[in-house]
Design an enzyme around this catalytic site. Structure first.
Site, PDB file in Angstrom:
ATOM      1  N   PRO A   1       0.806  -1.228   0.000  1.00  0.00           N
ATOM      2  CG  PRO A   1       0.042  -0.956   2.193  1.00  0.00           C
ATOM      3  CD  PRO A   1       0.741  -1.930   1.297  1.00  0.00           C
ATOM      4  CB  CYS A   2       0.288   4.575  -1.526  1.00  0.00           C
ATOM      5  SG  CYS A   2       1.095   6.180  -1.629  1.00  0.00           S
ATOM      6  CD  GLN A   3       1.201   1.447   4.792  1.00  0.00           C
ATOM      7  OE1 GLN A   3       2.185   0.773   4.535  1.00  0.00           O
ATOM      8  NE2 GLN A   3       0.419   1.195   5.828  1.00  0.00           N
TER       9      GLN A   3
END
Length: 461
Positions: free
Chosen positions: A95-97
């Site tokens: 995921p993009c975090q």
């Protein structure tokens, strides 16, 4: 080189399906080329069920670590990466975090990322297992996040790869621009150890020329990005009109990257030894285009998917705008697809008490069958503007996508997510979860294309 794989953040097995060309039910169990020696899938939001993991196990079985334990459904942060079986290709859709670093120390080895940021588990895996090749997928906004420090997050990722001795290629790919059935833009990352034969072959001129002129070095890197590299060989591109290669150096320490680094990353590029080369490219594809209509059901569809007339329209079907600046529409009118997908104007009040007019444009009520599907999200099938609505091919009735259509839009075999293995018992996955899994997945067709290039690379190692 052995074609052994570790699949992190595995979901329901998109990378595995793509690598082994699993397209139909008959293909399960015929994984003759790429051997997935371990995988990890854990959904923290699910308290009593783990549907993605259990679907994966139903389709592929499980894998044990070096201690003979099944840790595939553990929180990846709690897994001792040194216990993983050895492998040569690490894959995963993470995921993009927020990849900022909590403390800036002398070297990257001592850096501490925020708890729950899954990139650090990838970095730990790189440090512990040192795979020669890595293939990852993320959302396209990764290259531009966060908004207040553009490019920082991707810069942190590149710096981590640099410190572990990798060169990195990347490309933002829209599946529909290469003929597939969904307009889905994703960032793909291909990293390889600097001592691989592949690195030597792609960057040979740079590897052995210490005092190569800067212009010549840029020319070599541009050739890798546009002609010779992993993504160039898989998905043909041209340089965008008037595009020029941008060059930027990463700070020496990951902590400094986190604190100060910014970069206007383009959709294509390569990083070697901490030097970033990035350029805007455009697809060069002229083949067949698969459309939404091509993957839709042609036979009888269950009644549960059809939308009742009263939920579809609240007024004449030709009305595509609503103006609620004077008075709100009744609740029952607002709970229709016509209202949800139509253009709107309504009054809102800010946190400071300021009143303003909120407006949004209309989107198509019925999705066009002669074009690729729009990007599918985890909210697919719910009462959301982004949910697909189609005309049934047999009856002409208006309905939502079936679970199998959602699977085909992502390139999975029909009914891939229908069953799960829960505590040794086969159970059906709920419809809402099947749609959620597909909204979270990648386009398997793209991985199938990449597999052909990977196969050649591994054969030459």
């Amino acid at each position: 080189m052995k074609k052994t794989v570790c699949e992190l953040f595995a979901g329901v097995g998109g990378f595995r399906c793509g690598l082994n060309n699993i397209r139909t039910a008959e293909d399960y169990g015929k994984e003759e080329k790429w051997d997935t020696v371990w995988f990890s899938q854990w959904e923290p939001a699910e308290k009593s069920t783990q549907y993605a993991h259990d679907c994966y196990v139903y389709r592929f079985g499980t894998r044990l670590d070096k201690n003979g334990e099944d840790t595939t459904n553990y929180n990846i942060e709690d897994v001792d990466k040194t216990t993983l079986p050895d492998f040569n290709l690490l894959v995963g859709g993470f995921p993009c975090q927020d990849y900022s670093v909590a403390s800036s120390l002398a070297t990257s080895k001592g850096l501490e990322g925020k708890k729950g940021i899954l990139w650090w588990s990838i970095r730990e895996t790189l440090e512990a297992k040192k795979p020669p090749f890595v293939l990852l997928e993320n959302v396209d906004r990764l290259l531009k996040s966060p908004a207040k420090q553009r490019g920082r997050d991707f810069g942190v990722i590149l710096a981590c790869f640099r410190d572990e001795g990798y060169t990195v290629e990347w490309r933002v790919i829209n599946a529909a621009e290469y003929g597939y059935q969904q307009r889905r833009r994703r960032t793909f990352i291909f990293a390889y150890k600097n001592d691989t034969k592949y690195a030597d072959r792609i960057l040979k001129e740079i590897q052995y020329t210490e005092k190569l002129e800067e212009d010549k070095k840029i020319e070599c890197m541009e050739k890798a990005v546009i002609e010779d590299g992993f993504f160039a060989k898989t998905f043909s591109v041209n340089r965008a009109e008037n595009a020029k290669m941008k060059v930027k150096e990463l700070p020496a320490e990951v902590g400094e990257v986190s604190d100060t680094f910014q970069c206007a990353f383009e959709n294509s590029g390569i990083m070697k030894d901490g030097i970033i080369y990035t350029i805007k490219t455009v697809p060069n594809y002229h083949g067949k285009q698969i459309t939404l209509g091509d993957v839709m059901e042609t036979g009888k569809v269950e009644e549960q998917y059809f939308i009742p007339e009263e939920k579809l329209y609240y007024t004449d079907p030709s009305v595509t705008h609503s103006d609620e600046t004077e008075q709100r529409l009744p609740k029952e009118d607002r709970q229709t697809w016509q209202y949800l997908k139509g253009a709107k104007k309504l009054l809102r009040t800010s946190s400071t008490g300021h009143e303003y007019v909120f407006s949004e444009g209309a989107i198509s009520m019925i999705d066009q069958e002669d074009k690729p599907a729009r990007t599918m999200l985890t909210s697919e099938g719910g009462f959301s503007r982004t949910t697909h609505i189609v005309k049934d091919k047999m009856t002409g009735g208006v309905r939502l996508l079936t679970a199998t259509e959602a699977e085909r839009i992502q390139g999975f075999p029909t009914n891939h997510t229908k069953y799960c293995l829960v505590k040794g018992e086969t159970v059906e996955m709920p419809l809402r979860k099947r749609r959620f899994m597909m909204g979270n997945a990648l386009v398997v067709n793209l991985v199938e294309d990449m597999e052909k290039t990977l196969d050649n690379i591994f054969d030459e190692e």
